[in-house]
Design an enzyme around this catalytic site. Structure first.
Site, PDB file in Angstrom:
ATOM      1  N   LYS A 259      21.530 -11.763  -8.907  1.00  0.00           N
ATOM      2  CA  LYS A 259      20.802 -12.825  -8.203  1.00  0.00           C
ATOM      3  C   LYS A 259      19.725 -13.435  -9.078  1.00  0.00           C
ATOM      4  O   LYS A 259      19.420 -14.614  -8.975  1.00  0.00           O
ATOM      5  CB  LYS A 259      20.306 -12.409  -6.823  1.00  0.00           C
ATOM      6  CG  LYS A 259      19.378 -11.258  -6.730  1.00  0.00           C
ATOM      7  CD  LYS A 259      19.032 -11.003  -5.252  1.00  0.00           C
ATOM      8  CE  LYS A 259      18.291  -9.701  -5.079  1.00  0.00           C
ATOM      9  NZ  LYS A 259      19.164  -8.560  -4.799  1.00  0.00           N
TER      10      LYS A 259
ATOM     11  N   ARG B 195      25.313  -1.712   1.604  1.00  0.00           N
ATOM     12  CA  ARG B 195      24.733  -0.537   0.936  1.00  0.00           C
ATOM     13  C   ARG B 195      23.578   0.038   1.741  1.00  0.00           C
ATOM     14  O   ARG B 195      23.381   1.250   1.806  1.00  0.00           O
ATOM     15  CB  ARG B 195      24.250  -0.927  -0.468  1.00  0.00           C
ATOM     16  CG  ARG B 195      25.380  -1.150  -1.456  1.00  0.00           C
ATOM     17  CD  ARG B 195      24.878  -1.815  -2.724  1.00  0.00           C
ATOM     18  NE  ARG B 195      23.855  -1.028  -3.370  1.00  0.00           N
ATOM     19  CZ  ARG B 195      22.805  -1.554  -4.032  1.00  0.00           C
ATOM     20  NH1 ARG B 195      22.664  -2.855  -4.136  1.00  0.00           N
ATOM     21  NH2 ARG B 195      21.918  -0.778  -4.582  1.00  0.00           N
TER      22      ARG B 195
ATOM     23  N   SER C 258      23.085  -5.768  -8.612  1.00  0.00           N
ATOM     24  CA  SER C 258      22.500  -6.495  -7.481  1.00  0.00           C
ATOM     25  C   SER C 258      21.325  -7.353  -7.947  1.00  0.00           C
ATOM     26  O   SER C 258      21.257  -8.552  -7.678  1.00  0.00           O
ATOM     27  CB  SER C 258      22.041  -5.475  -6.425  1.00  0.00           C
ATOM     28  OG  SER C 258      21.128  -6.045  -5.530  1.00  0.00           O
TER      29      SER C 258
ATOM     30  N   ASP D 138      26.187 -10.521  -3.473  1.00  0.00           N
ATOM     31  CA  ASP D 138      25.090  -9.554  -3.350  1.00  0.00           C
ATOM     32  C   ASP D 138      24.577  -9.505  -1.917  1.00  0.00           C
ATOM     33  O   ASP D 138      24.216  -8.445  -1.417  1.00  0.00           O
ATOM     34  CB  ASP D 138      23.938  -9.876  -4.318  1.00  0.00           C
ATOM     35  CG  ASP D 138      22.850  -8.812  -4.210  1.00  0.00           C
ATOM     36  OD1 ASP D 138      23.179  -7.622  -4.353  1.00  0.00           O
ATOM     37  OD2 ASP D 138      21.694  -9.152  -3.932  1.00  0.00           O
TER      38      ASP D 138
ATOM     39  N   HIS E 197      11.007  -9.178 -10.412  1.00  0.00           N
ATOM     40  CA  HIS E 197      11.737  -8.489  -9.343  1.00  0.00           C
ATOM     41  C   HIS E 197      11.434  -7.003  -9.393  1.00  0.00           C
ATOM     42  O   HIS E 197      11.322  -6.416 -10.458  1.00  0.00           O
ATOM     43  CB  HIS E 197      13.246  -8.701  -9.492  1.00  0.00           C
ATOM     44  CG  HIS E 197      14.005  -8.337  -8.252  1.00  0.00           C
ATOM     45  ND1 HIS E 197      14.168  -9.225  -7.203  1.00  0.00           N
ATOM     46  CD2 HIS E 197      14.615  -7.196  -7.876  1.00  0.00           C
ATOM     47  CE1 HIS E 197      14.860  -8.626  -6.243  1.00  0.00           C
ATOM     48  NE2 HIS E 197      15.137  -7.395  -6.620  1.00  0.00           N
TER      49      HIS E 197
HETATM   50  N1  URA Z   1      16.591  -4.558  -5.040  1.00  0.00           N
HETATM   51  C1  URA Z   1      17.700  -5.329  -5.109  1.00  0.00           C
HETATM   52  O1  URA Z   1      17.630  -6.544  -5.134  1.00  0.00           O
HETATM   53  N2  URA Z   1      18.880  -4.696  -5.128  1.00  0.00           N
HETATM   54  C2  URA Z   1      18.994  -3.355  -5.110  1.00  0.00           C
HETATM   55  O2  URA Z   1      20.102  -2.865  -5.155  1.00  0.00           O
HETATM   56  C3  URA Z   1      17.834  -2.571  -5.040  1.00  0.00           C
HETATM   57  C4  URA Z   1      16.620  -3.199  -5.011  1.00  0.00           C
END
Ligand code: URA
Length: 456
Positions: free
Chosen positions: A197, A178, A193, A171, A92
């Protein structure tokens, strides 16, 4: 979806907002109460927006960050993928401009025998989102049910979806809020966040790409390192192997920015072509995925295996298979003209000869959002066809009148605003920049805490 959790009589969102505003530490119950109330629709966007802003301004302790991650993780189901023989590894990114590595890495790691259950997000602020890029492929469905997600994963080794009502629904709601309330840039919110996930995916290991530079949420290497350590610690506390690479986002990654346009560049990389920086980063991240997934004995071995999976066409075949299984038109792989295309193109020319000294990377991302490639408001839809192709990157030589970039657009007014931003963001000087920033700044976690990236 989890059963609706009833709020304690005493819970009042206003109290939690005030407490955070005043810089006090929230309890686990207060954080859970707020997350559960928002997920179930019991408190409005405006109260949660105020709380998010208080978090941005006042920060969170490690205990609060862990409580937020946990509450968001348990706002939905946690997948049990223990039935799959392969190790489950995901990657990620904290978000950047032109960052399309996920689309390369999921099929590449799957081709190596790893299972990649990838739950991604949409564009956030000036950054692009994996889901928006995937949806540029006609028919591609990122809204699979958990049962369908599992079936795709079992069949081809990778599947890419967004948060569902079942997985990390908190999220999904918070992320969208956000995005439009100026509350993205908080390491604590980003950590919760991403980790909520990712931990809900039922993975064994995670490779994080933490961006730093003018196009990243964490502009300085110090802030990026803080975020990386926060995420590694949170993941390890939950029993996962986590490594974070701090990588450069002081200019866009690769040459293409925009949804369909980035899918084109993904295809180039999966064919063994494509820009050097993008190829190098994909190989490095894949190498770590293969290493943590137990398929490669060292990171070097992982790099070599990944390069072979690209040159043999196996990674591209996986991408084709995943597109088909998720309802997309896999003909785009051999005929990219089937991807959405903008009606118009216009070049941004350099007004002087010299070298590209720097790029204001966030502004280039914002230019793409203005074109319609991202969202300025929560309810905006994304135009998959628009975007920017860079012809020059930092340290490249440029002549007067030579194109720096080409804008792909569908509306004149938006193209004019994007042009202004791109022109102002590319600084051309007589001399070449004295030092080149590294693509990979350092690696944190999984036994390499704090060390500079080794090329071993
Ligand atoms: N990527 C995400 O999944 N969440 C964030 O808050 C920022 C980047």
């Amino acid at each position: 979806m989890k059963q609706k959790i009833s709020l304690p009589q005493s819970f009042r969102a206003i109290d939690v907002i005030r407490k955070k505003r005043d810089g006090c530490e929230l309890s686990q119950n207060e954080i859970e109460g707020l997350v559960n109330a928002y997920t179930s629709g019991d408190i409005p966007d405006y109260q949660v927006s105020a709380w998010l802003m208080a978090v941005v301004l006042k920060g969170m302790t490690r205990a609060e960050t862990a409580a937020l991650t946990d509450a968001m993780l348990h706002s939905g189901d946690v997948l049990d993928l223990s039935g799959l023989k392969a190790k489950k590894v995901d990657k990620h990114s904290t978000g950047g401009v032109g960052d399309k590595t996920s689309l390369v890495l999921a099929p590449l790691a799957a081709a190596a025998g790893i299972a990649v259950p990838m739950i991604s997000g949409r564009g956030l602020g000036h950054t692009g989102g994996t889901l928006d890029k995937l949806e540029a492929i006609p028919g591609f469905n990122v809204n699979l049910s958990v049962t369908e997600f599992r079936r795709v994963l079992e069949t081809c080794g990778c599947a890419m979806i967004g948060q569902t009502a079942e997985i990390a629904p908190a999220d999904r709601k918070l992320y969208a809020l956000r995005d439009v309330t100026g509350t993205v840039e908080s390491p604590y919110l980003i950590c919760a966040s991403i980790m909520s996930k990712k931990l809900a995916e039922g993975i064994d290991a995670l490779v994080l790409d933490v961006k730093t530079g003018s196009g990243a949420f964490m502009k300085s290497e110090k802030d990026a390192t803080f975020l990386a350590e926060l995420m590694v610690e949170t993941g390890e506390r939950m029993g996962k192997q986590v490594v974070a690479l701090i990588t450069d986002m002081d200019q866009p990654l690769g040459n293409k920015i925009g949804n369909a346009i980035e899918v084109l560049e993904v295809l180039e990389v999966l064919r063994g072509d494509g820009p050097e920086d993008l190829k190098e980063l994909c190989l490095e991240l894949a190498a770590w995925m293969l290493h943590l997934g137990g398929v490669a004995s060292t990171v070097t071995d992982g790099r070599q295996q990944s390069a072979k999976l690209i040159s043999s066409g196996k990674a591209l075949d996986k991408f084709r298979q995943m597109i088909e299984l998720q309802g997309g038109d896999a003909r785009i792989v051999d005929d990219p003209k089937l991807l959405p295309q903008a009606q118009h193109m216009t070049d941004v020319l350099s007004t002087k000869a010299g070298y590209v000294n720097s790029m204001q990377c966030e502004d280039i991302g914002t230019a793409c959002v203005i074109l319609g490639g991202g969202r300025e408001r929560k309810e905006d839809s994304v135009d998959p066809a628009v975007g920017i192709v860079l012809h020059k990157k930092v340290a490249d030589r440029v002549s007067a009148g030579e194109p720096l970039a080409t804008i792909h657009y569908n509306a004149e007014a938006q193209a004019a605003r994007a042009r202004q931003l791109i022109e102002a963001s590319c600084v051309v000087t007589d001399a070449a920049p004295s030092a080149k920033r590294p693509l990979i700044h350092k690696v944190i976690g999984s036994g390499v805490m704090g060390k500079s990236a080794e090329r071993s």
